[in-house]
Design a protein around this motif. Structure first.
Motif, PDB file in Angstrom:
ATOM      1  N   GLN A  47       2.997   4.672  -2.882  1.00 26.60           N
ATOM      2  CA  GLN A  47       1.723   4.509  -3.581  1.00 26.60           C
ATOM      3  C   GLN A  47       1.974   3.961  -4.984  1.00 26.60           C
ATOM      4  OE1 GLN A  47      -0.061   8.431  -3.403  1.00 26.60           O
ATOM      5  NE2 GLN A  47      -1.271   7.868  -1.613  1.00 26.60           N
ATOM      6  N   SER A  63      -1.464   1.446  -1.470  1.00 27.88           N
ATOM      7  CA  SER A  63      -0.723   2.273  -0.521  1.00 27.88           C
ATOM      8  C   SER A  63      -0.156   1.396   0.581  1.00 27.88           C
ATOM      9  CB  SER A  63      -1.633   3.347   0.077  1.00 27.88           C
ATOM     10  OG  SER A  63      -0.947   4.102   1.058  1.00 27.88           O
ATOM     11  N   ALA A  72       2.487  -3.174  -2.986  1.00 26.42           N
ATOM     12  CA  ALA A  72       1.640  -2.060  -3.402  1.00 26.42           C
ATOM     13  C   ALA A  72       1.092  -2.293  -4.813  1.00 26.42           C
ATOM     14  CB  ALA A  72       2.427  -0.752  -3.335  1.00 26.42           C
TER      15      ALA A  72
END
Length: 455
Positions: A313, A296, A378
């Motif tokens: 995400q 995240s 991420a």
């Protein structure tokens, strides 16, 4: 009796053909050509059909220096988010098309706008899908003032223009363009020829009379505006109201605007009393939990004329399939494949046997290439099972050779992140600020390996 003529028209691009064929030779789409019947037109009707299309009757040739550059005052709609998307307000003599999925709130938003404008100027709301009683019930349920807005239930374009010349409204709503019909065209309402002719006549009327016409448009199952492509060419502004059925937030994005910026984004919230504008969209997209999670990261994207903070995400997991899955929600699928190749070549991380899932929180659609670096970080965070700091914000474009390219409006992005309490940022080297925001540590990187080392 004159013999009726037929034509074969493509539903995607509006191209005409003398006979039916499986593939349109203009847009290369299959099974989009349909047969329509054309009514015989007299010479007088043919001449009047194209006279003064752009609102000019004398057809006088002028040089650029002879044209008066008097600025036309814009009309405020009462919603700052809507005015932002339109480029500052409603321009007199413009034709605006508002599309969206069923239930997105197109009619509700326009009814709120028209009820607010009715107290300041003459307005006319033309409904062809709903009865006048249904519209009045919605206005009563939303608590809107109903003593000034003038209503009309009609689907004939000629009759609408005739009544509008007598009423002389400053703003007029057509709900919707797919149910309007022109008497000269014999095909059914909603067909390619009907939508094209109805939009052309209403646009010509708007420019000749100086009235703002807001047309509601339906969308197809793939999210594009229904009707021929020429519909989007003849109007001045095309905006799309989008939102998931399980979310109360709606996004209004401009796809064409002759009077403002393209891809401008406005955010609304659907409530019991109608559409409410969201003045700080970054706050609704940053509803993060207290616990740090892997994969995240918060990125700063540029939407139209303002920065927007969005959480991204990513989930990387070992795949049991021969061909691992690559799923993106809110991002372009091909962009993910490209960045995975860059990460393997220049970052030394092999994810060929991993399932990769990427999601943009809040349902917003990201098209800014400044999200590349955030996406890679991420993915690395999820792959290594190491959470990123909650106070970190990232933006930057990644090239095929692993370099971190600069993006537009880097200083404004950092100021927006600092406003929301972020104290650390990873940005491209060319976007490093001369004076960083107070309390923020800015890390400028040139290559992908430098960004990975900064984690």
């Amino acid at each position: 009796m004159a013999k009726s003529k037929t034509a074969f028209v493509c539903g995607e691009c509006g191209a005409e053909f003398p006979r039916w064929q499986g593939q349109c030779s203009e847009c290369r789409e299959w099974n989009t050509i349909t047969e329509i019947r054309l009514a015989p037109a007299t010479a007088a009707s043919r001449n009047s059909r194209f006279a003064g299309y752009a609102g000019v009757q004398d057809n006088k040739v002028q040089t650029l220096s002879e044209i008066a550059l008097t600025e036309i005052p814009r009309i405020g709609s009462g919603f700052r988010e809507l005015d932002r998307v339109l480029g500052g307000g409603l321009v007199p003599g413009s034709a605006i098309l508002i599309g969206g999925n069923p239930g997105a709130g197109k009619s509700t938003l326009l009814l709120q706008v028209m009820c607010g404008l009715a107290g300041r100027m003459k307005t006319l709301y033309v409904t062809g899908e709903e009865s006048l009683q249904q519209v009045a019930m919605r206005a009563q349920r939303l608590g809107l003032p109903n003593d000034q807005l003038r209503m009309l239930s009609e689907t004939g374009v000629e009759q609408i223009c005739h009544i509008a010349r007598e009423e002389r409204p400053a703003v007029m709503v057509i709900d919707s363009i797919q149910v309007m019909h022109v008497a000269e065209v014999q095909s059914a309402p909603g067909s390619v020829s009907q939508v094209r002719e109805a939009a052309a006549q209403l646009t010509r009327f708007a420019k000749q009379q100086g009235v703002v016409i807001l047309m509601v448009g339906h969308v197809t199952k793939d999210g594009t505006l229904a009707g021929p492509k020429v519909l989007e060419h003849c109007i001045d502004c095309s905006v799309l109201l989008d939102g998931a059925t399980d979310s109360r937030f709606r996004t209004l994005r401009s796809h064409k605007n002759r009077f403002g910026a393209v891809n401008e984004l406005g955010v609304f919230a659907m409530t019991e009393t109608g559409m409410k504008e969201v003045s700080n969209p970054s706050a609704i997209f940053l509803s993060r939990g207290e616990e740090q999670t892997t994969g995240s990261v918060v990125m700063v994207i540029w939407e139209g004329t303002r920065p927007l903070l969005v959480e991204l995400q990513a989930l990387v997991d070992y795949s049991q399939l021969a061909n691992p899955r690559r799923v993106t929600v809110g991002l372009e699928h091909n962009r993910l494949a490209l960045l995975l190749a860059v990460l393997h070549r220049h970052g030394g991380m092999q994810m060929a046997d991993q399932d990769v899932f990427v999601n943009v929180v809040g349902g917003v659609r990201v098209e800014d290439t400044g999200a590349d670096l955030a996406l890679l970080l991420a993915l690395v965070s999820s792959f290594r099972d190491r959470p990123l700091p909650k106070e970190l914000v990232v933006f930057g474009e990644v090239g095929l050779s692993g370099e971190i390219r600069p993006v537009a409006s880097g200083q404004e992005r950092l100021m927006e992140a600092a406003k929301h309490g972020f104290t650390r940022a990873i940005v491209p080297w060319a976007n490093r600020p001369k004076q960083p925001p107070a309390g923020m540590d800015v890390i400028a990187v040139k290559k992908l390996d430098e960004a990975l080392a900064a984690l």
